[in-house]
Design an enzyme around this catalytic site. Structure first.
Site, short mmCIF file in Angstrom:
data_model
loop_
_atom_site.label_atom_id
_atom_site.label_comp_id
_atom_site.label_asym_id
_atom_site.label_seq_id
_atom_site.Cartn_x
_atom_site.Cartn_y
_atom_site.Cartn_z
CG ASP A 279 -0.55 -0.33 2.24
OD1 ASP A 279 -1.27 -1.25 3.06
OD2 ASP A 279 0.33 0.30 2.92
N1 URA Z 1 0.28 -5.38 5.20
C1 URA Z 1 -0.20 -4.15 5.01
O1 URA Z 1 -0.80 -3.41 6.01
N2 URA Z 1 0.33 -3.18 4.04
C2 URA Z 1 0.90 -3.88 3.05
O2 URA Z 1 1.36 -3.05 2.20
C3 URA Z 1 1.31 -5.03 3.05
C4 URA Z 1 1.05 -5.84 4.08
#
Ligand code: URA
Length: 248
Positions: free
Chosen positions: A103
């Site tokens: 993310d």
């Molecule tokens: N978990 C998260 O909270 N974000 C990511 O990008 C990957 C795993």
């Protein structure tokens, strides 16, 4: 060969995305729209079109890893013109795409390829490939919260599978001038988290479910592949051995 497999082998998109697009009427064989991903084709004779373009078989396969900085979206194109991970990959064919996603604010190891079959295999939940993250979290979890995270907790997207969580370090989180706490605990704890699922914002939501905020998150490993000391914002090609080890 199956229609979806042929299109994936041309490096156009992940197999999952291709299956969906076929079912939505975006593929044709010799001018006839085919809605069945497994439709048998003759690679020598048939003319395959996907999303309006003729599909050519791919020759060169590309596999690389990027050390993603925070602030870049994992997508090939952002309608709103925000920075994407593709902006960090210069001088590379347009056919490569990210395998899975991190993310916006998450950093670290992100794979790219133009090999649809490889991406599909790696992402498939049945293969349960471990992903290791370092999470910097406000406060230290109590024993009960830690146990709950290890066993699986309810988050948006369902109950998480058992996770491996280890406390690595604890630091004061005090403002250097006022010496006041910068979070309610006055502490930032560093955890190593190993999960094999890919639920949306999973690591952040797991800690949130225990009442703790993740300040910073970095993926350092996928299966046998380590980020190592690749500088942030840089990419490198995988070695043939690294690719072979990731193939399941
Ligand atoms: N978990 C998260 O909270 N974000 C990511 O990008 C990957 C795993």
């Amino acid at each position: 060969m199956r229609l979806e497999k042929y299109i994936a082998s041309a490096g156009i998109a992940s197999r999952r995305a291709i299956k969906r697009a076929i079912r939505e009427g975006n593929a044709s064989v010799n001018g006839t729209t085919i809605l069945i991903p497994g439709y048998p084709i003759d690679v020598e004779k048939d003319c395959i079109r996907f999303e309006g373009r003729q599909v050519e078989p791919l020759t060169e396969r590309i596999y690389l890893m990027l050390n993603k900085p925070a602030g870049y979206i994992t997508t090939r194109h952002d309608e709103r013109g925000r920075p994407t991970v593709m902006d960090l990959l210069t001088d590379l064919p347009k056919s490569i795409y990210p395998v899975g996603r991190l993310d916006l604010e998450t950093e670290g190891l992100l794979l790219f390829t133009n090999d649809g079959e490889f991406a599909y295999q790696l992402m498939h939940p049945s293969h349960e490939i471990d992903k290791t993250y370092i999470a910097w979290v406000n406060g230290v979890l109590n024993k009960r919260s830690l146990e709950r995270l290890r066993n699986g907790v309810e988050i948006t997207g369902g109950k998480t599978a058992p996770a491996n969580i280890k406390l690595l370090d604890v630091k004061n989180a005090l403002n250097m001038f006022t010496k006041k706490k910068t979070n309610k605990y006055g502490i930032v704890a560093k955890y190593r988290v190993i999960i094999h699922e890919g639920k949306k914002r999973q690591v952040r939501l797991m800690f949130k479910a225990m009442g703790h905020r993740v300040n910073r998150l970095k993926r350092i490993r996928i299966g046998t592949l380590r980020l190592g000391n690749l500088p942030q914002g840089q990419y490198r090609f995988l070695t043939p051995a690294e690719v072979a080890n990731l193939k399941v």
